[in-house]
Design a protein around this motif. Structure first.
Motif, mmCIF file in Angstrom:
data_model
loop_
_atom_site.group_PDB
_atom_site.id
_atom_site.type_symbol
_atom_site.label_atom_id
_atom_site.label_comp_id
_atom_site.label_asym_id
_atom_site.label_seq_id
_atom_site.Cartn_x
_atom_site.Cartn_y
_atom_site.Cartn_z
ATOM 1 N N ILE A 1 0.840 -1.210 0.000
ATOM 2 C CA ILE A 1 0.000 0.000 0.000
ATOM 3 C C ILE A 1 0.866 1.247 0.000
ATOM 4 C CG2 ILE A 1 -1.610 1.359 1.396
ATOM 5 C CD1 ILE A 1 -2.869 -1.349 2.244
ATOM 6 N N LEU A 2 1.880 1.295 0.845
ATOM 7 C CA LEU A 2 2.731 2.483 0.911
ATOM 8 C C LEU A 2 3.507 2.706 -0.391
ATOM 9 C CD1 LEU A 2 4.038 2.464 4.573
ATOM 10 C CD2 LEU A 2 2.413 4.013 3.537
ATOM 11 N N ILE A 3 3.951 1.640 -1.033
ATOM 12 C CA ILE A 3 4.672 1.794 -2.297
ATOM 13 C C ILE A 3 3.736 2.273 -3.396
ATOM 14 C CG2 ILE A 3 5.877 0.531 -4.126
ATOM 15 C CD1 ILE A 3 7.212 -1.106 -1.863
ATOM 16 N N THR A 4 2.537 1.714 -3.480
ATOM 17 C CA THR A 4 1.595 2.157 -4.517
ATOM 18 C C THR A 4 1.153 3.594 -4.275
ATOM 19 O OG1 THR A 4 -0.254 1.106 -3.356
ATOM 20 C CG2 THR A 4 0.778 -0.151 -5.135
ATOM 21 N N LEU A 5 0.970 3.989 -3.020
ATOM 22 C CA LEU A 5 0.634 5.388 -2.728
ATOM 23 C C LEU A 5 1.811 6.311 -3.036
ATOM 24 C CD1 LEU A 5 -1.426 5.038 0.564
ATOM 25 C CD2 LEU A 5 -2.271 5.783 -1.672
ATOM 26 N N GLN A 6 3.019 5.830 -2.774
ATOM 27 C CA GLN A 6 4.223 6.604 -3.098
ATOM 28 C C GLN A 6 4.284 6.857 -4.599
ATOM 29 O OE1 GLN A 6 7.800 4.491 -2.021
ATOM 30 N NE2 GLN A 6 9.094 6.291 -2.256
ATOM 31 N N TYR A 7 3.966 5.859 -5.405
ATOM 32 C CA TYR A 7 3.970 6.023 -6.865
ATOM 33 C C TYR A 7 2.861 6.979 -7.299
ATOM 34 C CZ TYR A 7 3.498 5.100 -11.815
ATOM 35 O OH TYR A 7 3.407 5.255 -13.159
ATOM 36 N N LYS A 8 1.668 6.787 -6.759
ATOM 37 C CA LYS A 8 0.527 7.613 -7.166
ATOM 38 C C LYS A 8 0.779 9.093 -6.895
ATOM 39 C CE LYS A 8 -4.320 8.527 -6.483
ATOM 40 N NZ LYS A 8 -5.533 8.249 -5.779
ATOM 41 N N HIS A 9 1.339 9.396 -5.742
ATOM 42 C CA HIS A 9 1.535 10.794 -5.337
ATOM 43 C C HIS A 9 2.929 11.317 -5.683
ATOM 44 C CE1 HIS A 9 -2.338 10.884 -3.421
ATOM 45 N NE2 HIS A 9 -2.048 9.762 -2.789
ATOM 46 N N LYS A 10 3.699 10.503 -6.407
ATOM 47 C CA LYS A 10 5.042 10.884 -6.839
ATOM 48 C C LYS A 10 5.921 11.336 -5.672
ATOM 49 C CE LYS A 10 3.381 12.222 -11.404
ATOM 50 N NZ LYS A 10 2.156 11.491 -11.245
ATOM 51 N N ALA A 11 5.801 10.629 -4.567
ATOM 52 C CA ALA A 11 6.592 10.945 -3.381
ATOM 53 C C ALA A 11 8.019 10.461 -3.579
ATOM 54 C CB ALA A 11 5.986 10.271 -2.152
ATOM 55 N N SER A 12 8.966 11.224 -3.082
ATOM 56 C CA SER A 12 10.362 10.831 -3.168
ATOM 57 C C SER A 12 11.074 11.258 -1.898
ATOM 58 C CB SER A 12 11.032 11.467 -4.397
ATOM 59 O OG SER A 12 10.989 12.866 -4.299
ATOM 60 N N SER A 13 12.305 10.840 -1.776
ATOM 61 C CA SER A 13 13.093 11.186 -0.598
ATOM 62 C C SER A 13 13.278 12.691 -0.518
ATOM 63 C CB SER A 13 14.463 10.517 -0.662
ATOM 64 O OG SER A 13 14.313 9.127 -0.681
ATOM 65 N N GLY A 14 13.309 13.190 0.688
ATOM 66 C CA GLY A 14 13.554 14.613 0.885
ATOM 67 C C GLY A 14 14.978 14.974 0.500
#
Length: 130
Positions: free
Chosen positions: A109-122
């Protein structure tokens, strides 16, 4: 969103994460093994190098698993006064199985949400602010 992403229908991230499917196409496997993230999707060739769920899923699962198993063990003790050996036989395997299942779900879930919201390392801003 890149042009390549427009070729794929939207994927519901929670369902894809629980099923362990690719966050872009929803078809390929997200995991190579039980918890190891695949290098790329075998269907759409998505590079999964962006995927870094860190310790987030494990911390959340430990807290939730501990709460569920402790609550059930306390309820069983108060209701039925089970012997200690029976508590061990019931609750230790339940905690392990529940923890493993929920860890895979939460990581997906966290990986798919990371992809959806284009989240990346600070990243630190290297420009000088004066």
């Amino acid at each position: 969103m890149s042009n390549e992403d427009n070729l794929y229908p939207p994927v519901e991230p929670i369902a894809a994460g629980i099923k362990g499917r690719c966050p872009r196409c929803g078809q390929g496997n997200l995991f190579n093994g039980y918890l190891k993230v695949a290098k790329r999707c075998e269907v759409c060739e998505l590079d999964n190098s962006f995927a870094d769920s860190g310790d987030g899923p494990v911390v959340f699962v430990l807290l939730l698993d501990g709460f569920i198993v402790t609550a059930l063990a306390l309820w069983a003790e108060v209701s039925y006064q089970l012997p200690l050996w029976l508590h061990f036989i019931i609750w230790i395997p339940l905690a392990i199985i529940l923890g493993l299942v929920m860890t895979r779900w939460m990581k997906g879930i966290l990986i798919t949400l990371q992809y959806k919201h284009k989240a990346s390392s600070g990243q630190l801003d290297k420009r000088g602010h004066e």
